[in-house]
Structure formats: C-alpha cells, structure tokens
Design a protein around this motif. Structure first.
Motif, PDB file in Angstrom:
ATOM      1  N   ALA A  19      68.909  65.946  26.418  1.00  6.75           N
ATOM      2  CA  ALA A  19      70.278  65.787  26.913  1.00  6.75           C
ATOM      3  C   ALA A  19      71.170  66.897  26.391  1.00  6.75           C
ATOM      4  CB  ALA A  19      70.828  64.421  26.508  1.00  6.75           C
ATOM      5  N   ARG A  20      71.034  67.234  25.114  1.00  6.86           N
ATOM      6  CA  ARG A  20      71.871  68.285  24.533  1.00  6.86           C
ATOM      7  C   ARG A  20      71.583  69.632  25.180  1.00  6.86           C
ATOM      8  NH1 ARG A  20      71.325  69.657  18.233  1.00  6.86           N
ATOM      9  NH2 ARG A  20      69.294  70.321  19.008  1.00  6.86           N
ATOM     10  N   GLU A  21      70.303  69.933  25.420  1.00  3.27           N
ATOM     11  CA  GLU A  21      69.940  71.204  26.026  1.00  3.27           C
ATOM     12  C   GLU A  21      70.480  71.314  27.454  1.00  3.27           C
ATOM     13  OE1 GLU A  21      65.735  71.399  25.734  1.00  3.27           O
ATOM     14  OE2 GLU A  21      65.731  72.118  23.661  1.00  3.27           O
ATOM     15  N   LEU A  22      70.384  70.226  28.235  1.00  2.00           N
ATOM     16  CA  LEU A  22      70.881  70.252  29.606  1.00  2.00           C
ATOM     17  C   LEU A  22      72.378  70.542  29.635  1.00  2.00           C
ATOM     18  CD1 LEU A  22      69.000  67.218  31.199  1.00  2.00           C
ATOM     19  CD2 LEU A  22      68.553  69.639  31.590  1.00  2.00           C
ATOM     20  N   TYR A  23      73.127  69.863  28.782  1.00  2.00           N
ATOM     21  CA  TYR A  23      74.572  70.027  28.773  1.00  2.00           C
ATOM     22  C   TYR A  23      74.947  71.428  28.305  1.00  2.00           C
ATOM     23  CZ  TYR A  23      79.487  68.835  28.027  1.00  2.00           C
ATOM     24  OH  TYR A  23      80.847  68.794  28.083  1.00  2.00           O
ATOM     25  N   GLY A  24      74.262  71.905  27.247  1.00  2.00           N
ATOM     26  CA  GLY A  24      74.536  73.248  26.745  1.00  2.00           C
ATOM     27  C   GLY A  24      74.213  74.322  27.770  1.00  2.00           C
ATOM     28  N   ARG A  25      73.107  74.161  28.495  1.00  2.00           N
ATOM     29  CA  ARG A  25      72.727  75.135  29.516  1.00  2.00           C
ATOM     30  C   ARG A  25      73.750  75.151  30.646  1.00  2.00           C
ATOM     31  NH1 ARG A  25      67.943  73.106  31.134  1.00  2.00           N
ATOM     32  NH2 ARG A  25      66.970  73.986  29.273  1.00  2.00           N
ATOM     33  N   ALA A  26      74.234  73.975  31.046  1.00  2.00           N
ATOM     34  CA  ALA A  26      75.222  73.911  32.114  1.00  2.00           C
ATOM     35  C   ALA A  26      76.503  74.641  31.707  1.00  2.00           C
ATOM     36  CB  ALA A  26      75.517  72.453  32.473  1.00  2.00           C
ATOM     37  N   ARG A  27      76.927  74.474  30.467  1.00  2.00           N
ATOM     38  CA  ARG A  27      78.149  75.139  30.003  1.00  2.00           C
ATOM     39  C   ARG A  27      77.982  76.659  29.971  1.00  2.00           C
ATOM     40  NH1 ARG A  27      82.421  72.677  29.000  1.00  2.00           N
ATOM     41  NH2 ARG A  27      82.646  70.596  28.123  1.00  2.00           N
ATOM     42  N   GLN A  28      76.791  77.129  29.565  1.00  2.00           N
ATOM     43  CA  GLN A  28      76.581  78.561  29.391  1.00  2.00           C
ATOM     44  C   GLN A  28      76.267  79.279  30.703  1.00  2.00           C
ATOM     45  OE1 GLN A  28      73.508  78.954  26.440  1.00  2.00           O
ATOM     46  NE2 GLN A  28      74.712  77.966  24.835  1.00  2.00           N
ATOM     47  N   THR A  29      75.500  78.642  31.587  1.00  2.00           N
ATOM     48  CA  THR A  29      75.005  79.333  32.770  1.00  2.00           C
ATOM     49  C   THR A  29      75.535  78.774  34.085  1.00  2.00           C
ATOM     50  OG1 THR A  29      73.049  77.921  33.073  1.00  2.00           O
ATOM     51  CG2 THR A  29      72.853  79.747  31.504  1.00  2.00           C
ATOM     52  N   GLY A  30      76.113  77.580  34.064  1.00  2.00           N
ATOM     53  CA  GLY A  30      76.546  76.939  35.303  1.00  2.00           C
ATOM     54  C   GLY A  30      75.429  76.239  36.036  1.00  2.00           C
ATOM     55  N   LYS A  31      74.221  76.260  35.466  1.00  2.00           N
ATOM     56  CA  LYS A  31      73.071  75.582  36.063  1.00  2.00           C
ATOM     57  C   LYS A  31      72.447  74.664  35.020  1.00  2.00           C
ATOM     58  CE  LYS A  31      71.953  79.385  39.213  1.00  2.00           C
ATOM     59  NZ  LYS A  31      70.897  80.337  39.658  1.00  2.00           N
ATOM     60  N   ILE A  32      71.999  73.492  35.468  1.00  2.00           N
ATOM     61  CA  ILE A  32      71.517  72.512  34.515  1.00  2.00           C
ATOM     62  C   ILE A  32      70.009  72.589  34.288  1.00  2.00           C
ATOM     63  CG2 ILE A  32      71.166  70.648  36.191  1.00  2.00           C
ATOM     64  CD1 ILE A  32      72.455  68.790  34.032  1.00  2.00           C
ATOM     65  N   TYR A  33      69.266  73.129  35.251  1.00  2.00           N
ATOM     66  CA  TYR A  33      67.812  73.169  35.137  1.00  2.00           C
ATOM     67  C   TYR A  33      67.307  74.587  34.952  1.00  2.00           C
ATOM     68  CZ  TYR A  33      68.192  68.439  36.945  1.00  2.00           C
ATOM     69  OH  TYR A  33      68.540  67.119  37.120  1.00  2.00           O
ATOM     70  N   THR A  34      66.147  74.711  34.296  1.00  2.00           N
ATOM     71  CA  THR A  34      65.514  76.006  34.138  1.00  2.00           C
ATOM     72  C   THR A  34      64.737  76.348  35.409  1.00  2.00           C
ATOM     73  OG1 THR A  34      63.535  75.009  33.172  1.00  2.00           O
ATOM     74  CG2 THR A  34      65.289  75.665  31.657  1.00  2.00           C
ATOM     75  N   SER A  35      64.279  77.591  35.497  1.00  2.00           N
ATOM     76  CA  SER A  35      63.493  78.024  36.649  1.00  2.00           C
ATOM     77  C   SER A  35      62.239  77.162  36.779  1.00  2.00           C
ATOM     78  CB  SER A  35      63.096  79.495  36.482  1.00  2.00           C
ATOM     79  OG  SER A  35      62.278  79.922  37.545  1.00  2.00           O
ATOM     80  N   GLY A  36      62.000  76.659  37.974  1.00  2.00           N
ATOM     81  CA  GLY A  36      60.827  75.820  38.197  1.00  2.00           C
ATOM     82  C   GLY A  36      61.112  74.340  38.142  1.00  2.00           C
ATOM     83  N   GLU A  37      62.267  73.957  37.583  1.00  2.00           N
ATOM     84  CA  GLU A  37      62.654  72.550  37.554  1.00  2.00           C
ATOM     85  C   GLU A  37      63.578  72.241  38.735  1.00  2.00           C
ATOM     86  OE1 GLU A  37      62.574  71.508  32.756  1.00  2.00           O
ATOM     87  OE2 GLU A  37      64.473  71.536  33.852  1.00  2.00           O
ATOM     88  N   TYR A  38      63.458  71.049  39.266  1.00  2.00           N
ATOM     89  CA  TYR A  38      64.346  70.629  40.342  1.00  2.00           C
ATOM     90  C   TYR A  38      64.428  69.103  40.334  1.00  2.00           C
ATOM     91  CZ  TYR A  38      59.993  69.560  42.825  1.00  2.00           C
ATOM     92  OH  TYR A  38      58.771  69.051  43.179  1.00  2.00           O
ATOM     93  N   ALA A  39      65.526  68.593  40.859  1.00  2.00           N
ATOM     94  CA  ALA A  39      65.752  67.144  40.889  1.00  2.00           C
ATOM     95  C   ALA A  39      65.828  66.657  42.323  1.00  2.00           C
ATOM     96  CB  ALA A  39      67.030  66.784  40.143  1.00  2.00           C
TER      97      ALA A  39
END
Length: 246
Positions: A82-102
């Motif tokens: 959860a912490r990584e998802l939120y931090g990534r969204a703040r830094q990059t504007g995207k919540i998932y890494t390459s290859g991940e999708y919901a």
C-alpha cells in the motif's frame, strides 16, 4: 470544487510533527518521545492538549505508554504494498509498474458491510461507494482489492462510480476532488482460507491460504477517507522486518 482543509487543531499539529519524526527515522523503535510536560512547554499548550496529541499517536499505533516510565516508539509493521502504490502515484502519476494492470470488476453504490461501515464512521445511512478490482501482471492475478468511500466522497468524485481505471490511482483522484489529503494509514492483517469467489478471481486451489489486509486511510483531520480490503494469494506475501540486535 475541492474543499480547503481547515486549520489543524494544535494537538494534531503536535502529533503529526512527532509522527513525521518517527517515519523519517529520527525517532526509532524503543526511543522515548517527549512527555506531556515537555510538549506543553515546547508548544505552549495545556497539559490536556499535550496528552491528547500522545493519545492520537497511540491510536495510530505509533507509540505505546509504559506505566510509570513514559511513552515510547513502537516497532512498526508496514503494509509495504500500500505504501509503495501511494508513493509511486505521488512521484510518477501512475500507480502500477510496467507490466501490472487492474481490471475493475464492479463499481458503484452498495450498502456497506458492518466492518466497512464501522471503519468509515457510517451511522444510519450505510450507503457507500465501492470499487472492486483484480490486479495482474504477466504471471497472473497478484491481488484482489475493494476500496470503499463514504457518500460525501462519492458525491464529489464521480469517477469512483465508473468501472474504468483511474490512472493516477483512486486515492490521489479522491484527494484532488475533495481537497482532503491522506495523512496516515492503519493496517490490520490476518490469514485465512480463500472464499470460493476469491479462489476464482485469484486462480487458486480451493482452501488456499490468503492474506487479508484491511487498510484505512485518514486525512489531516483524522477522519477516515478510504477503507480498502485487499486479498493476497499465498505466493505473493511474506512478513519482512529489520531490527537491531542490541
């Protein structure tokens, strides 16, 4: 239009200052935090206000009071995902890494279950917005999660009702639409056998063990902003924590 946050009460300003010291590592597990007397003197507040700030930190699971000794920083177990998802969204504007999708399997208004209503502070009106999703990568499903929001959030953030991905992440979108910022989170974890529906969505054998994480995000006013329940398959979770031996 986003609402502007009210000025924080003094006890929350103190609590958040100490919380930030803990999360930065300036105060480490086992360290003593300032006493009520010290906080009252430093921040020029009354003893009850200082005591309330320590109570807020205790409620957040960050400190523990030891009778006759003082208040100390607790060892922290963090839901790293959860912490990584939120931090990534703040830094990059995207919540998932390459290859991940919901894949959003359902979204809209529902009557909230008891544990969700309690977490969000819903009273008579149990109506809430939910978003249920299965997150995948190249190897298959990696988590099943459902986010819940109180009616006032649903009214201000209409995309929550649509079964389409929100690129910047659900919480970042909610923050931008409501003006309420996520401040801290509380996690409760347990392991149990997967339900039939969970087994189907996560492609698991019947009776597989799953990790359940109930994740509550609070805003700057200590009000619940999001309740999320995530289900992780057995090969996707483990507990890791480093600690000193002295």
């Amino acid at each position: 239009m986003p609402q502007i946050e009210e000025a924080q009460p003094k006890y929350l300003q103190i609590a958040h200052h100490i919380r930030d010291q803990i999360l930065r590592g300036d105060l480490r597990p086992g360290d003593e935090v300032p006493s009520e007397r010290q906080l009252a003197s430093t921040w020029k507040v009354s003893r009850p206000t200082a005591a309330r700030s320590l109570e807020a930190l205790s409620h957040q699971g960050l400190v523990e009071k030891r009778q006759g000794s003082g208040t100390y920083v607790r060892s922290l177990e963090v839901n790293r995902r959860a912490r990584e998802l939120y931090g990534r969204a703040r830094q990059t504007g995207k919540i998932y890494t390459s290859g991940e999708y919901a894949i959003i399997t359902s979204a809209g208004w529902l009557d909230a279950p008891d544990h969700v209503a309690e977490a969000l502070g819903l009273a008579k009106d149990r109506r809430a917005v939910h978003r249920r999703r299965v997150t995948n990568d190249q190897s298959g499903p990696i988590t099943l999660s459902t986010s819940w929001f109180a009616p006032d959030v649903g009214d201000r953030a209409p995309k929550l009702l649509e079964p389409e991905r929100i690129q910047e992440g659900t919480l970042m979108y909610v923050e931008s639409m409501t003006g309420r910022q996520g401040s801290y989170a509380e996690d409760r974890m347990c392991a149990r056998p997967a339900t039939e529906e969970e087994s189907q969505d996560l492609q698991l054998d019947s009776g597989s063990a799953v990790l359940i994480v109930n994740h509550v995000v609070f805003d700057l006013q200590d009000r619940p902003l999001e309740f999320a329940e995530a289900t992780y398959p057995p090969h996707r979770w483990a507990f890791e924590q480093g600690y000193p031996l002295t």
